[in-house]
Design an enzyme around this catalytic site. Sequence first.
Site, PDB file in Angstrom:
ATOM      1  CE  LYS A 135     -10.018   6.297  10.622  1.00 21.25           C
ATOM      2  NZ  LYS A 135      -9.822   5.793   9.249  1.00 21.25           N
ATOM      3  CE  LYS A 161     -16.211  13.512   5.628  1.00 16.05           C
ATOM      4  NZ  LYS A 161     -17.653  13.610   5.370  1.00 16.05           N
ATOM      5  CE  LYS A 210     -25.735   6.427   4.370  1.00 13.50           C
ATOM      6  NZ  LYS A 210     -25.063   7.105   3.238  1.00 13.50           N
TER       7      LYS A 210
END
Length: 334
Positions: free
Chosen positions: A197, A200, A115
């Site tokens: 997968k 969201k 990140k």
Amino acid sequence: MGENKKVILSGSTVTGDLTLGNYIGAINNWKKLQEDYNCHYFIADLHALTVQQDPKALRERCFSFFAQYLALGLDPEENTIFVQSHLHEHAELAWILTCLTPMGNLNRMTQFKDKSAQTKNINAGLFTYPVLMAADILLYQADLVPVGEDQRQHMELCRDLVIWWENRYGEGSLKMPEAYIGKAGARIMSLQDPTKKMSKSDENEKNFVSIIDSPKKIQKKIKSAQTDSDTVVTYDPENKAGLANLLTIYSVLSDKSVDEICKDYEGKMYGHLKVDLADLVVETLKPVQEKYDDLMKNKDHLEDLMAKGADKARVRAQDTLKKVYETTGLIFRR
């Protein structure tokens, strides 16, 4: 009610919207979970602050996420559903645990490395994020925590913290949590990249169907889903991963076997399957979207449910924090 059941805790950051994959997981697991466990579900809004947020948008997403949970079928009477920031105990325990956590362990967190490489806003919250996650878990004396592959390292740190705590203060204050491995069910993959997968938080909106996408958007996403250059509808996950994913979704939502579906489309093109699947997804999500729309029209009612959920969660959270205060030598306020 549920005091003798094991506690299972699950939190979700307010990024993106819950997906068709979440819906399929929910209808298969949530009802069974609330029968077997004392379930705690929370909206992780404090975690969202590790990246820059528009305050108005963040507030709206918190309402939206809470409403999505309820629209998907989580019963606030049977489960404890709450917003993380509504319980100051999360931040208090996180600070106490931060003072116990070695810098070296946080330096080794691969998610922080990933990140921080993608943002200029490298703040202390981003660095200590795993400690807050540990506080979320330990505050409710959770027995079990559903953990994705990307969170396994954080779960290991949480368990290490319990060991370090017991080495310093002795046993009794914090419970050692275990990773929860649910019953294997249908694994719903990305529409454009069926090797991963459906998520969201995917930056490409074409990869997932949100449970609150408009019918037009749902149809467009399903029709443009990646398949292959063949024309025969067969289930072959290895060579036809995209088509296999669509067949899996169709099977779960229609209660038909994959073999039955393949037989129904003998002599037909992929396009026929996609059109019918898109209509099925739209129809399936219609009652979810209607309930969601009703909930979002009444923010006062949502805030009442949030307050009730926080009150339920606080009983367990305060009990843990009281033990932590007494163990560390802090004076617990009356």
